[in-house]
Design an enzyme around this catalytic site. Sequence first.
Site, PDB file in Angstrom:
ATOM      1  N   PHE A 180      59.801  35.895  -7.811  1.00  0.00           N
ATOM      2  CA  PHE A 180      58.491  35.946  -7.151  1.00  0.00           C
ATOM      3  C   PHE A 180      57.534  34.866  -7.631  1.00  0.00           C
ATOM      4  CE2 PHE A 180      57.298  38.181 -11.062  1.00  0.00           C
ATOM      5  CZ  PHE A 180      56.028  37.686 -11.276  1.00  0.00           C
ATOM      6  N   GLU A 234      61.640  39.729  -2.627  1.00  0.00           N
ATOM      7  CA  GLU A 234      61.019  40.668  -1.676  1.00  0.00           C
ATOM      8  C   GLU A 234      59.554  40.913  -2.013  1.00  0.00           C
ATOM      9  OE1 GLU A 234      63.123  41.204  -4.049  1.00  0.00           O
ATOM     10  OE2 GLU A 234      63.333  43.298  -4.642  1.00  0.00           O
ATOM     11  N   CYS A 272      58.080  30.785 -16.098  1.00  0.00           N
ATOM     12  CA  CYS A 272      59.203  30.827 -17.044  1.00  0.00           C
ATOM     13  C   CYS A 272      58.989  29.816 -18.156  1.00  0.00           C
ATOM     14  CB  CYS A 272      60.507  30.536 -16.330  1.00  0.00           C
ATOM     15  SG  CYS A 272      60.578  28.871 -15.704  1.00  0.00           S
TER      16      CYS A 272
HETATM   17  P1  NAD Z   1      63.850  39.465 -10.898  1.00  0.00           P
HETATM   18  O1  NAD Z   1      65.043  39.330 -11.750  1.00  0.00           O
HETATM   19  O2  NAD Z   1      63.190  40.797 -10.796  1.00  0.00           O
HETATM   20  O3  NAD Z   1      64.209  39.030  -9.394  1.00  0.00           O
HETATM   21  C1  NAD Z   1      64.866  37.825  -9.118  1.00  0.00           C
HETATM   22  C2  NAD Z   1      65.744  38.033  -7.893  1.00  0.00           C
HETATM   23  O4  NAD Z   1      66.747  38.999  -8.201  1.00  0.00           O
HETATM   24  C3  NAD Z   1      64.962  38.570  -6.705  1.00  0.00           C
HETATM   25  O5  NAD Z   1      65.363  37.889  -5.548  1.00  0.00           O
HETATM   26  C4  NAD Z   1      65.320  40.040  -6.670  1.00  0.00           C
HETATM   27  O6  NAD Z   1      65.348  40.575  -5.364  1.00  0.00           O
HETATM   28  C5  NAD Z   1      66.698  40.077  -7.284  1.00  0.00           C
HETATM   29  N1  NAD Z   1      66.953  41.317  -8.031  1.00  0.00           N
HETATM   30  C6  NAD Z   1      66.047  42.048  -8.731  1.00  0.00           C
HETATM   31  N2  NAD Z   1      66.650  43.100  -9.319  1.00  0.00           N
HETATM   32  C7  NAD Z   1      67.952  43.038  -8.988  1.00  0.00           C
HETATM   33  C8  NAD Z   1      69.090  43.848  -9.300  1.00  0.00           C
HETATM   34  N3  NAD Z   1      68.985  44.933 -10.061  1.00  0.00           N
HETATM   35  N4  NAD Z   1      70.291  43.484  -8.794  1.00  0.00           N
HETATM   36  C9  NAD Z   1      70.417  42.389  -8.028  1.00  0.00           C
HETATM   37  N5  NAD Z   1      69.369  41.589  -7.699  1.00  0.00           N
HETATM   38  C10 NAD Z   1      68.147  41.905  -8.168  1.00  0.00           C
HETATM   39  O7  NAD Z   1      62.812  38.355 -11.391  1.00  0.00           O
HETATM   40  P2  NAD Z   1      61.290  38.199 -10.969  1.00  0.00           P
HETATM   41  O8  NAD Z   1      60.501  39.274 -11.633  1.00  0.00           O
HETATM   42  O9  NAD Z   1      61.174  38.023  -9.506  1.00  0.00           O
HETATM   43  O10 NAD Z   1      60.946  36.787 -11.628  1.00  0.00           O
HETATM   44  C11 NAD Z   1      60.452  36.651 -12.925  1.00  0.00           C
HETATM   45  C12 NAD Z   1      61.565  36.354 -13.905  1.00  0.00           C
HETATM   46  O11 NAD Z   1      62.231  35.155 -13.531  1.00  0.00           O
HETATM   47  C13 NAD Z   1      61.059  36.112 -15.320  1.00  0.00           C
HETATM   48  O12 NAD Z   1      61.961  36.717 -16.212  1.00  0.00           O
HETATM   49  C14 NAD Z   1      61.085  34.602 -15.463  1.00  0.00           C
HETATM   50  O13 NAD Z   1      61.211  34.128 -16.770  1.00  0.00           O
HETATM   51  C15 NAD Z   1      62.299  34.278 -14.658  1.00  0.00           C
HETATM   52  N6  NAD Z   1      62.251  32.891 -14.219  1.00  0.00           N
HETATM   53  C16 NAD Z   1      63.063  31.998 -14.856  1.00  0.00           C
HETATM   54  C17 NAD Z   1      63.019  30.666 -14.509  1.00  0.00           C
HETATM   55  C18 NAD Z   1      63.883  29.670 -15.208  1.00  0.00           C
HETATM   56  O14 NAD Z   1      63.903  28.524 -14.778  1.00  0.00           O
HETATM   57  N7  NAD Z   1      64.590  30.041 -16.264  1.00  0.00           N
HETATM   58  C19 NAD Z   1      62.143  30.238 -13.500  1.00  0.00           C
HETATM   59  C20 NAD Z   1      61.328  31.175 -12.877  1.00  0.00           C
HETATM   60  C21 NAD Z   1      61.396  32.505 -13.245  1.00  0.00           C
END
Ligand code: NAD
Length: 486
Positions: free
Chosen positions: A154, A181, A286
């Site tokens: 997100f 989402e 991140c």
């Molecule tokens: P998230 O893991 O909740 O969601 C990421 C994606 O995974 C979404 O599209 C979501 O629909 C899907 N998802 C969520 N739960 C799932 C599950 N149980 N099974 C399968 N798919 C699932 O992450 P977020 O809260 O949207 O984003 C923030 C996180 O992303 C933070 O931890 C941040 O550090 C990380 N991030 C990392 C980088 C990087 O370059 N390392 C960059 C941006 C964000």
Amino acid sequence: MITSELKVMKNFIGDQWVDSSGTETNEVPNPATGEIIARVPLSNQEDVDRAVAAAKNAFPSWAATPVPNRARLLFKYLELLRENKDELAEIITMENGKAINDARGEVQRGIEAVELATSAPNLMMGDALPSIATGIDGSIWRYPLGVVGGITPFNFPMMIPLWMYPLAIACGNTFVLKTSERTPVLAERLVDLFYEAGFPKGVLNLVHGGKDVVNGMLDHSDIAAISFVGSEPVARYVYQTGTAKGKRVQALAGAKNHAIVMPDCNLEKTVQGVIGAAFGSSGERCMACSVVAVVDEIADAFMDRLVAEAKKLKVGDGRDESNFVGPLIRQSHKEKVLGYIATGEAEGADLLLDGREIKEETPDGYYVGATIFDNVTPEMKIWQDEIFAPVLSVVRVSSLDEGIALTNKSKFANGAVIYTSSGKHAQQFRDQIDAGMVGVNVNVPAPMAFFAFAGNKSSFYGDLGTNGKDGVQFYTRKKVVTERWF
Ligand code: NAD
């Protein structure tokens, strides 16, 4: 134009916007106000199957399209993104909450990723060596993989999708995108502008939803590779499941980024830098700075200035240019963050600035102000966990050696920064710190798109990062040809 009327979003499959066959939907609030701005469908396996079939169908002719022609369409896409950059930034702020200046920065970083993708004719070139034996030549050729899936978080609704599909598509692949989402709205504009640029239908497909779509993509035998960015547990799951099914996977994960402040730093610039890195985008980056290890000699002076400056930051709706800290993404996330602040107090850290004490002009938004803990130790949860909020922990250390040793204990290793005026300290930090992306007096050392972007340890699962030459290698497979002609 931004519309605030409620709408059920559609998937883009093949050549048109279509209703999801899923029956469930999620409301999408504007985090600054709680106002519902859209309704996103939670798509299912049937939707994934249709999107993959459309991408698979488009693949042979797209892969056979000459690389310069593919790049020319990306130049057109670049133009359209630039022409619409104000609107794109407004949508980001509306659905994600980040301050409008942060959203403008994100649009620019996304555009830079498309600029990289226009270099595909150069980047995809192989190597060749004549006469590797008498009458025999050797060469390496790069080919696209097929259908690639992208799953995004997100916190960067524009930049992160643009790390993925422009380069994958420039390399001749076709793509199925699933954005978060929680921030699905911008993707609609990104897809519309993509097709306005003239790409053939089916090259890019969009399926809205949550974990069912992710699992559908992981299970699908016609998806050759998955690019994922998100939290650590999900990144690990996607990597393990996808690779077990024979897919190529890059999974960028969570972070807890550290900065070391040396007595020889430029104090004013260091404080400004830490403020921007810790509290910009409400800490939902991140590459946000979450821990500072400050060397004793300068610790009191640094803390006094840091707290004084952080107190001045305005918290509120990101659409108002004077606000620096926007809302968090959801009420549930805000509650989790408030829990961490309470935990930090209970663990015995000194709460010097309490983000719970803010005057909210828009009480329905999910606000937490800049929060600073001093005298944090590595045994504390607030030192260990990714909080993903404007919450900064400060540890005091006696030397650079101690600061590096402490930082290297973190399970994450995405970014790390040193503030110093000594080349020797900077060199030692660069060589000894365990982080994928290292900054020297650079507050958020997120690499430009022509370099690879990825962390180490639990911040990254995979071998090849996004962007740069890594990105091209990830989205292509090689053939080494050894040839002799009689
Ligand atoms: P998230 O893991 O909740 O969601 C990421 C994606 O995974 C979404 O599209 C979501 O629909 C899907 N998802 C969520 N739960 C799932 C599950 N149980 N099974 C399968 N798919 C699932 O992450 P977020 O809260 O949207 O984003 C923030 C996180 O992303 C933070 O931890 C941040 O550090 C990380 N991030 C990392 C980088 C990087 O370059 N390392 C960059 C941006 C964000």
